[in-house]
Design an enzyme around this catalytic site. Sequence first.
Site, short mmCIF file in Angstrom:
data_model
loop_
_atom_site.label_atom_id
_atom_site.label_comp_id
_atom_site.label_asym_id
_atom_site.label_seq_id
_atom_site.Cartn_x
_atom_site.Cartn_y
_atom_site.Cartn_z
N LYS A 294 35.90 42.42 42.26
CA LYS A 294 36.42 42.02 40.95
C LYS A 294 37.93 41.91 41.07
O LYS A 294 38.63 42.91 41.34
CB LYS A 294 36.05 43.04 39.88
CG LYS A 294 36.55 42.66 38.48
CD LYS A 294 36.13 43.68 37.44
CE LYS A 294 36.59 43.31 36.05
NZ LYS A 294 36.19 44.31 35.04
N LYS A 347 33.63 38.41 40.94
CA LYS A 347 34.19 38.00 39.64
C LYS A 347 35.68 37.76 39.81
O LYS A 347 36.37 38.63 40.36
CB LYS A 347 33.94 39.09 38.60
CG LYS A 347 34.49 38.78 37.22
CD LYS A 347 34.21 39.92 36.26
CE LYS A 347 34.76 39.61 34.87
NZ LYS A 347 34.56 40.73 33.92
#
Length: 426
Positions: A294, A347
Amino acid sequence: MATTLFNASCSFPSIKVIDCKSYVGLRSNVNQVRVASLPVATSQRRSLVVRASNGHAKKLGRSDAECEADVAAGNVPEAPPVPPKPVAPAGTPVIQPLNLNRRPRRNRASPTVRAAFQETDISPANFVYPLFIHEGEEDTPIGAMPGCYRLGWRHGLLQEVAKARAVGVNSIVLFPKVPEALKNPTGDEAYNDNGLVPRTIRLLKDKYPDLIIYTDVALDPYSSDGHDGIVREDGVIMNDETVHQLCKQAVSQARAGADVVSPSDMMDGRVGAIRAALDAEGFQNVSIMSYTAKYASSFYGPFREALDSNPRFGDKKTYQMNPANYREALIEAREDEAEGADILLVKPGLPYLDIIRLLRDKSPLPIAAYQVSGEYSMIKAGGVLKMIDEEKVMMESLMCLRRAGADIILTYFALQAATYLCNQRR
């Protein structure tokens, strides 16, 4: 179009009018063309080729042996003529063809051929639908995310899930907008068994027992500081103390009926700690989807507006990954695998296709990609401004995520894309 072949005795005028719309292989700039035909004696039997727009060739009741005998005797039924070679436009240079052993375009020549050799497929089963929920009864539009709403957990949410299931999307992930009065520095509301998320899970499981529910494990929606972890007075995000809170949050969600808990916080060691906490409480069958890679991205802005969860100070760069880093994703992936993650997530999605492919190549675990709010809103804005074809770009972006190696995609386009796919199949 059926092709009818038959033998007939006939005489007909030397000019016949043929309607191009009713016959295959005839092209004209006008609706009708005139074709000159040679007169044929009425006593002569010869084969004619007729192209019929309806029905099949009429059967004459002849046996296979009779048909084969005719062919052996040289009485071969005629097929449609070889189509003429298409004419190049005026001014096209006359050249010798290139001496190429392989021409890859042959495998792209028609829709049927392209479909046969398509390497990547996408279906509604590949989508996880992120849904925002709040305590209110009405659905509140999210200004920065056209088409997305904060859904009332007892009303609008159930309706949206029903729509998604109708087009084959049976996996969702929940993101709560928590009332400000319930936020505090340690995010205690995150593990309230009667909080918004556990109540919603119980309601959904009561209505749709086979619905797959993913949950977000992080403190930022519950923290008065807006960070994913507990903030020390000097601004440091406390790792191990935060992990302690996350374990309680994950167990609370599992107790309510969550199928997959998804730590998005990026604290070190949280996957192993959550796995141990779940197992200790008897939730061995609850999966963990770790937000493995992320990044501290600028693509998250619309999401934070949706949940009112912007950091009250600073940024998240001390725990989320540097967008400039590639190899670091492997470190995170190896740790998460060793600690018991069931799914690894990247992400954002589209700007990080290289990271998706890296994890796909290096890990045997399923890979998830999150097409985040900024990606969604840019496509929506481009569509509204008529700068792009929204539907085509939507589908291309999702296919690219699949091609890069994502098994599942968290996308706000889930309902729209699944509806498109269902319509295409019809």
